[in-house]
Design a protein around this motif. Structure first.
Motif, PDB file in Angstrom:
ATOM      1  N   ALA A   8       0.848  -1.183   0.000  1.00 59.83           N
ATOM      2  CA  ALA A   8       0.000   0.000   0.000  1.00 59.83           C
ATOM      3  C   ALA A   8       0.888   1.239   0.000  1.00 59.83           C
ATOM      4  O   ALA A   8       1.905   1.279   0.705  1.00 59.83           O
ATOM      5  N   CYS A   9       0.493   2.238  -0.794  1.00 55.46           N
ATOM      6  CA  CYS A   9       1.362   3.403  -1.016  1.00 55.46           C
ATOM      7  C   CYS A   9       0.509   4.569  -1.476  1.00 55.46           C
ATOM      8  O   CYS A   9      -0.100   4.487  -2.546  1.00 55.46           O
ATOM      9  N   PHE A  10       0.418   5.621  -0.687  1.00 52.57           N
ATOM     10  CA  PHE A  10      -0.340   6.823  -1.054  1.00 52.57           C
ATOM     11  C   PHE A  10      -1.754   6.466  -1.546  1.00 52.57           C
ATOM     12  O   PHE A  10      -2.213   6.991  -2.552  1.00 52.57           O
ATOM     13  N   VAL A  61      11.808   3.682  -5.225  1.00 52.49           N
ATOM     14  CA  VAL A  61      12.097   3.866  -3.803  1.00 52.49           C
ATOM     15  C   VAL A  61      12.569   5.286  -3.487  1.00 52.49           C
ATOM     16  O   VAL A  61      12.307   5.803  -2.413  1.00 52.49           O
ATOM     17  N   LYS A  62      13.251   5.939  -4.432  1.00 52.83           N
ATOM     18  CA  LYS A  62      13.948   7.182  -4.096  1.00 52.83           C
ATOM     19  C   LYS A  62      13.427   8.443  -4.770  1.00 52.83           C
ATOM     20  O   LYS A  62      13.815   9.539  -4.378  1.00 52.83           O
ATOM     21  N   GLY A 251      22.778  24.688  -8.857  1.00 51.68           N
ATOM     22  CA  GLY A 251      23.316  24.007  -7.688  1.00 51.68           C
ATOM     23  C   GLY A 251      23.030  22.516  -7.622  1.00 51.68           C
ATOM     24  O   GLY A 251      23.639  21.807  -6.823  1.00 51.68           O
ATOM     25  N   TYR A 252      22.120  22.026  -8.457  1.00 52.09           N
ATOM     26  CA  TYR A 252      21.753  20.603  -8.354  1.00 52.09           C
ATOM     27  C   TYR A 252      22.758  19.715  -9.071  1.00 52.09           C
ATOM     28  O   TYR A 252      23.352  20.112 -10.083  1.00 52.09           O
ATOM     29  N   ASP A 253      22.912  18.486  -8.544  1.00 53.04           N
ATOM     30  CA  ASP A 253      23.829  17.515  -9.135  1.00 53.04           C
ATOM     31  C   ASP A 253      23.044  16.404  -9.841  1.00 53.04           C
ATOM     32  O   ASP A 253      21.898  16.614 -10.234  1.00 53.04           O
ATOM     33  N   PHE A 257      18.439  13.130  -5.182  1.00 59.01           N
ATOM     34  CA  PHE A 257      17.975  14.321  -4.467  1.00 59.01           C
ATOM     35  C   PHE A 257      17.533  15.380  -5.480  1.00 59.01           C
ATOM     36  O   PHE A 257      16.584  16.116  -5.245  1.00 59.01           O
ATOM     37  N   SER A 261      13.559  16.460  -6.175  1.00 59.35           N
ATOM     38  CA  SER A 261      13.258  17.880  -6.000  1.00 59.35           C
ATOM     39  C   SER A 261      12.332  18.418  -7.093  1.00 59.35           C
ATOM     40  O   SER A 261      11.573  19.358  -6.853  1.00 59.35           O
TER      41      SER A 261
ATOM     42  N   GLU B   6      27.306  16.688   0.330  1.00 59.97           N
ATOM     43  CA  GLU B   6      26.250  17.700   0.387  1.00 59.97           C
ATOM     44  C   GLU B   6      25.608  17.761  -0.989  1.00 59.97           C
ATOM     45  O   GLU B   6      26.300  17.942  -1.988  1.00 59.97           O
ATOM     46  N   ASN B   7      24.278  17.549  -1.041  1.00 60.65           N
ATOM     47  CA  ASN B   7      23.554  17.572  -2.311  1.00 60.65           C
ATOM     48  C   ASN B   7      22.443  18.604  -2.259  1.00 60.65           C
ATOM     49  O   ASN B   7      21.663  18.625  -1.302  1.00 60.65           O
ATOM     50  N   ALA B   8      22.331  19.419  -3.291  1.00 59.60           N
ATOM     51  CA  ALA B   8      21.176  20.310  -3.401  1.00 59.60           C
ATOM     52  C   ALA B   8      19.908  19.458  -3.423  1.00 59.60           C
ATOM     53  O   ALA B   8      19.866  18.406  -4.067  1.00 59.60           O
ATOM     54  N   CYS B   9      18.893  19.922  -2.692  1.00 59.62           N
ATOM     55  CA  CYS B   9      17.692  19.100  -2.505  1.00 59.62           C
ATOM     56  C   CYS B   9      16.527  20.012  -2.144  1.00 59.62           C
ATOM     57  O   CYS B   9      16.566  20.658  -1.098  1.00 59.62           O
ATOM     58  N   PHE B  10      15.524  20.104  -2.992  1.00 59.19           N
ATOM     59  CA  PHE B  10      14.335  20.919  -2.731  1.00 59.19           C
ATOM     60  C   PHE B  10      14.718  22.342  -2.293  1.00 59.19           C
ATOM     61  O   PHE B  10      14.149  22.871  -1.344  1.00 59.19           O
ATOM     62  N   GLN B  14      20.968  18.606   1.413  1.00 58.07           N
ATOM     63  CA  GLN B  14      21.003  17.370   2.179  1.00 58.07           C
ATOM     64  C   GLN B  14      22.457  17.014   2.409  1.00 58.07           C
ATOM     65  O   GLN B  14      23.170  16.665   1.463  1.00 58.07           O
ATOM     66  N   MET B  60      16.553   9.290   4.897  1.00 58.07           N
ATOM     67  CA  MET B  60      17.062  10.401   4.094  1.00 58.07           C
ATOM     68  C   MET B  60      16.801  10.173   2.612  1.00 58.07           C
ATOM     69  O   MET B  60      16.585  11.108   1.842  1.00 58.07           O
ATOM     70  N   VAL B  61      16.821   8.901   2.202  1.00 59.03           N
ATOM     71  CA  VAL B  61      16.706   8.549   0.788  1.00 59.03           C
ATOM     72  C   VAL B  61      15.288   8.114   0.431  1.00 59.03           C
ATOM     73  O   VAL B  61      14.823   8.327  -0.686  1.00 59.03           O
ATOM     74  N   LYS B  62      14.558   7.495   1.380  1.00 60.09           N
ATOM     75  CA  LYS B  62      13.314   6.828   1.009  1.00 60.09           C
ATOM     76  C   LYS B  62      12.049   7.430   1.593  1.00 60.09           C
ATOM     77  O   LYS B  62      10.946   7.070   1.168  1.00 60.09           O
ATOM     78  N   GLN B  66      12.118  15.571   2.801  1.00 61.65           N
ATOM     79  CA  GLN B  66      12.768  16.865   2.553  1.00 61.65           C
ATOM     80  C   GLN B  66      11.846  17.870   1.860  1.00 61.65           C
ATOM     81  O   GLN B  66      11.907  19.066   2.151  1.00 61.65           O
ATOM     82  N   TRP B  68       8.633  18.284   2.099  1.00 59.52           N
ATOM     83  CA  TRP B  68       7.696  18.884   3.060  1.00 59.52           C
ATOM     84  C   TRP B  68       8.438  19.769   4.055  1.00 59.52           C
ATOM     85  O   TRP B  68       7.947  20.835   4.434  1.00 59.52           O
ATOM     86  N   SER B 255       6.590  -0.937   5.644  1.00 59.26           N
ATOM     87  CA  SER B 255       7.647  -0.459   4.746  1.00 59.26           C
ATOM     88  C   SER B 255       7.729   1.064   4.669  1.00 59.26           C
ATOM     89  O   SER B 255       6.874   1.788   5.187  1.00 59.26           O
ATOM     90  N   PHE B 257       7.163   2.605   2.008  1.00 66.46           N
ATOM     91  CA  PHE B 257       6.018   3.070   1.209  1.00 66.46           C
ATOM     92  C   PHE B 257       4.921   3.587   2.141  1.00 66.46           C
ATOM     93  O   PHE B 257       4.226   4.544   1.823  1.00 66.46           O
ATOM     94  N   ALA B 260       6.417   7.004   3.699  1.00 69.19           N
ATOM     95  CA  ALA B 260       6.347   8.103   2.728  1.00 69.19           C
ATOM     96  C   ALA B 260       4.910   8.573   2.523  1.00 69.19           C
ATOM     97  O   ALA B 260       4.656   9.763   2.335  1.00 69.19           O
TER      98      ALA B 260
END
Lengths: 276, 276
Positions: A8-10, A61-62, A251-253, A257, A261, B6-10, B14, B60-62, B66, B68, B255, B257, B260
């Motif tokens: 189940a998910c969202f 997942v990510k 700035g994004y890589d 992430f 975004s 360090e990664n740009a994120c939203f 992060q 951090m990944v799943k 970030q 929200w 999980s 899921f 999130a």
């Protein structure tokens, strides 16, 4: 087709399924997110093609796509990035062989027997999911990341009428002109570059373009940007007068992430095209 | 303290950092998300404690937090779940030793020298991040998943005045009464159950409660629900007349899921408390 997992998910279900693939002559695994809206009838489909070293699982997942897809009532398909299994040719490098199918039909040995990811994504998997889930296959869109962005762009332009919209995160834009491409296209398709042309998004953009809206995001600090060559796609889009939006995000890589975004933007972009 | 990435994120960053921990007597790694709002001044902090087998990286990944947190202008801290390194005691089981610190200060051998996760999360790490980042340590909230939900609940109640709000995803609610708990509390704290009491969220809820709002989500199809024992926390909350909301979410499992799917709710819940 066999169910490996369903979570189940969202409000919907994130499933993982496996099946014997004819195109790839091996078992293939894919992820499929079905939003709650599927209870009220077939839902449109957004394809997400992943990049080098990924499987069906990474974006599932990510990337944080399910929440936005649930809100818009769109299904998400996450195919694998190459054939898999013991009998499948591979290479020691991360960017050739397993995890690096490049969304082409290989003609060269030892790749030709299994590496048919174009046919798999263009023909076999749509047939399978269309037959097994309540999907409106008249309403499809496609996106992807890196090598998967290359796949999304080349499939969208190579299959006119199939996809209503196309987008990409940090796509490989010009594989004929960069180390992320020349090596793999030589291995899979041979040294004659005429066979590569339909797998180079910048070349196809210049030749035929895409009959619908386009959205591409690339990070200005993408550590692989010299291999992606966004400038070749940008000039081709401008030359073609292609309807589209190309964004360089400060700035994004190249990481997820970055993908996460801007996922809301991409799902909203496709939702608008899929509603039309 | 050393920056690992360090990664740009939203719109924010992060980061992942490592430092020599006094509490755990080993190097410890944590994730920290700083929203763009930090450019305008110190931001409030939401702690996320992870579950069995996790590191600083899983949520951090799943968990999709970030986006929200960026919207609300809140920082996120992702500590590891145990001490790490070659000299640190471990067990073959997934639920004892590394990845399974249970947020207690171990008093028993061989765990006592390093397994001091209560002190690490309650004292050392707040001091470190408060000194090194633009965080408003007067405005903190805490959440977590599974074993991390247990940690969030027991730390929030055990440190009155520290956290303005507490929430949990599928928390271990009654470790004294279930296999996810009795084994670990015996190993870390010894056979005398009086030492366990302050690490049992249901018992602490009945004794002291929490001076602020509480939100707990658990899936009705959680495959570990018999180990979590949400019913013990539910009855304790009701007996205590604790301000709070306990939700059983139909169809969801244990999980990420599930995590999130309800992350937006939890971040919004904490944002409201942190603004006050």
């Amino acid at each position: 087709m066999k169910t490996l997992s369903e979570n189940a998910c969202f409000g919907g279900v994130q499933g993982v399924y496996t099946h014997a693939s004819k195109a790839c002559a091996c078992d293939m695994t894919f992820g499929l997110f079905l939003p709650e809206a599927v209870k009220r009838g077939p839902v449109p489909v957004l394809w997400y093609l992943s990049g080098l070293t990924c499987t069906h699982e990474n974006a599932m997942v990510k990337a944080g796509a399910q929440g936005w897809a649930a809100r818009e009532g769109i299904a998400l398909v996450f195919p694998d990035t190459s054939p898999r299994g013991e009998g499948v040719a591979d290479d020691e490098a991360y960017d050739l062989g397993k995890g690096a199918g490049f969304y082409v039909n290989a003609t060269e040995e030892p790749w030709a027997p299994h590496y048919r990811m174009w046919d798999y994504v263009a023909e076999e998997l749509p047939g399978l999911i269309g037959a097994n889930f309540a999907l409106d296959m008249e309403r499809q869109a496609i996106t992807g990341h890196s090598m998967g962005g290359h796949g999304a762009l080349t499939l969208a332009m190579g299959l006119p009428g199939r996809f209503r919209s196309v987008s990409a995160f940090a796509p490989i834009c010009n594989p004929s002109g960069a180390d992320w491409g020349r090596k793999q296209l030589t291995a899979y398709l041979g040294a004659d570059e005429t066979a590569w042309a339909r797998h180079d998004a910048s070349k196809v953009m210049r030749e035929t373009g895409f009959d619908g809206p386009l959205l591409v995001d690339t990070g200005t600090k993408d550590q692989f940007i010299d291999l992606l060559r966004p400038e070749t796609l940008a000039s081709a889009v401008a030359e073609r007068r292609q309807q589209g939006e190309l964004r360089l995000q400060p700035g994004y890589d190249h990481s997820y992430f970055f993908v996460a975004s801007f996922m809301e933007d991409h799902v909203s972009f496709h939702a608008e095209a899929l509603e039309a």
